[in-house]
Structure formats: structure tokens, C-alpha cells
Write a protein that holds these residues in place. Sequence first.
Motif, PDB file in Angstrom:
ATOM      1  N   GLY A 187     -25.627  25.036  85.200  1.00 16.44           N
ATOM      2  CA  GLY A 187     -24.578  25.846  85.816  1.00 16.44           C
ATOM      3  C   GLY A 187     -23.378  26.105  84.921  1.00 16.44           C
ATOM      4  O   GLY A 187     -22.510  26.879  85.271  1.00 16.44           O
ATOM      5  N   SER A 188     -23.318  25.458  83.780  1.00 12.89           N
ATOM      6  CA  SER A 188     -22.209  25.677  82.849  1.00 12.89           C
ATOM      7  C   SER A 188     -22.281  27.103  82.289  1.00 12.89           C
ATOM      8  O   SER A 188     -23.373  27.626  82.080  1.00 12.89           O
ATOM      9  CB  SER A 188     -22.269  24.694  81.690  1.00 12.89           C
ATOM     10  N   PRO A 189     -21.137  27.697  82.025  1.00 12.76           N
ATOM     11  CA  PRO A 189     -21.154  29.062  81.497  1.00 12.76           C
ATOM     12  C   PRO A 189     -21.749  29.132  80.094  1.00 12.76           C
ATOM     13  O   PRO A 189     -21.704  28.157  79.341  1.00 12.76           O
ATOM     14  CB  PRO A 189     -19.674  29.465  81.476  1.00 12.76           C
ATOM     15  N   VAL A 190     -22.325  30.267  79.786  1.00 19.97           N
ATOM     16  CA  VAL A 190     -22.900  30.512  78.473  1.00 19.97           C
ATOM     17  C   VAL A 190     -22.655  31.984  78.135  1.00 19.97           C
ATOM     18  O   VAL A 190     -22.540  32.825  79.037  1.00 19.97           O
ATOM     19  CB  VAL A 190     -24.408  30.149  78.442  1.00 19.97           C
ATOM     20  N   ASP A 191     -22.573  32.290  76.884  1.00 23.58           N
ATOM     21  CA  ASP A 191     -22.371  33.664  76.433  1.00 23.58           C
ATOM     22  C   ASP A 191     -23.549  34.527  76.882  1.00 23.58           C
ATOM     23  O   ASP A 191     -24.712  34.170  76.662  1.00 23.58           O
ATOM     24  CB  ASP A 191     -22.237  33.675  74.907  1.00 23.58           C
ATOM     25  N   ARG A 192     -23.257  35.671  77.486  1.00 29.37           N
ATOM     26  CA  ARG A 192     -24.312  36.535  78.015  1.00 29.37           C
ATOM     27  C   ARG A 192     -25.212  37.083  76.915  1.00 29.37           C
ATOM     28  O   ARG A 192     -26.432  37.135  77.066  1.00 29.37           O
ATOM     29  CB  ARG A 192     -23.701  37.682  78.823  1.00 29.37           C
ATOM     30  N   ALA A 193     -24.621  37.501  75.811  1.00 23.03           N
ATOM     31  CA  ALA A 193     -25.427  38.065  74.712  1.00 23.03           C
ATOM     32  C   ALA A 193     -26.366  37.015  74.125  1.00 23.03           C
ATOM     33  O   ALA A 193     -27.515  37.319  73.785  1.00 23.03           O
ATOM     34  CB  ALA A 193     -24.516  38.646  73.637  1.00 23.03           C
ATOM     35  N   SER A 194     -25.920  35.775  74.023  1.00 21.70           N
ATOM     36  CA  SER A 194     -26.779  34.695  73.524  1.00 21.70           C
ATOM     37  C   SER A 194     -27.941  34.453  74.469  1.00 21.70           C
ATOM     38  O   SER A 194     -29.068  34.213  74.032  1.00 21.70           O
ATOM     39  CB  SER A 194     -25.975  33.401  73.362  1.00 21.70           C
ATOM     40  N   CYS A 195     -27.674  34.518  75.755  1.00 18.45           N
ATOM     41  CA  CYS A 195     -28.729  34.317  76.743  1.00 18.45           C
ATOM     42  C   CYS A 195     -29.746  35.455  76.668  1.00 18.45           C
ATOM     43  O   CYS A 195     -30.952  35.215  76.705  1.00 18.45           O
ATOM     44  CB  CYS A 195     -28.115  34.222  78.138  1.00 18.45           C
ATOM     45  N   VAL A 196     -29.267  36.689  76.546  1.00 19.52           N
ATOM     46  CA  VAL A 196     -30.174  37.841  76.416  1.00 19.52           C
ATOM     47  C   VAL A 196     -31.045  37.659  75.184  1.00 19.52           C
ATOM     48  O   VAL A 196     -32.263  37.870  75.224  1.00 19.52           O
ATOM     49  CB  VAL A 196     -29.381  39.164  76.362  1.00 19.52           C
ATOM     50  N   SER A 197     -30.454  37.236  74.095  1.00 20.06           N
ATOM     51  CA  SER A 197     -31.205  37.012  72.854  1.00 20.06           C
ATOM     52  C   SER A 197     -32.281  35.956  73.034  1.00 20.06           C
ATOM     53  O   SER A 197     -33.414  36.115  72.587  1.00 20.06           O
ATOM     54  CB  SER A 197     -30.236  36.623  71.737  1.00 20.06           C
TER      55      SER A 197
END
Length: 123
Positions: free
Chosen positions: A103-113
Amino acid sequence: MKRLALALIPGLVLAGCAAGGTARPTRTAFVPIPTGTLGLEGVIGQNARGLVARLGTPVADLIEGNARKLQFASGTCVLDAYLYPKGSAEPVVTYLDARQGDGSPVDRASCVSALQMKARGGK
């Protein structure tokens, strides 16, 4: 009357000492998550078919009214893609939300990658 006032002074002084000195709770600092679209160009604006082609099969597909949410997951993160129609056009991704498995936030672009790598057969 003077006697009454003199009798009350020590009590008021002691009451003032007892009321002060309480510590305020500390707050943790808010860390903003960048909401720019850098690195999201290939996802924002995609329809559901294009998103599935890019990120693989979603783990959840929810429809509510004319809105749709596709959820993708990898060992690294979870990505929620929200698709909304513009007029009578097919719904497209207008917003993305990403988080780690806990549930911790993560960078959206990193997740997409990470999801794209998984969809191409990577880890």
C-alpha cells in the motif's frame, strides 16, 4: 473580600502550573508523490485494448456506470487505470494510481515500466 481574594491566589497559581506543559503530538512529514505524466505517455489516453496489449491481462476489471477501472499487478507494484469516455467516444485512461504491494506509494511511471517488462516476459 480582600481575604477571599488572597485565599484564592495560591489556588489559581497552582492551577496555572498544572495546566501548562502538555506536549503536542508530532506529525510525520507529508511526502508528495509527483503527479506529472512523464513516462506515462504510452498509457494515458489508451483504450482498454491498447492498455492490455501494453501491460498484459488485468487482475481486476470493474465497471461502474460509464467508468471502468483496470487493475494490473506485478511483484513490484499494483497499478489502477481509470478509463472514462469523452462524449460518445470509447473510454480511455485519464488517471493512474500506483502503489507497492503493502500500500505504500510508488512512482507511477516506474510501476508502468515494471508491468511492461512483466508483459514482455520479464520478471
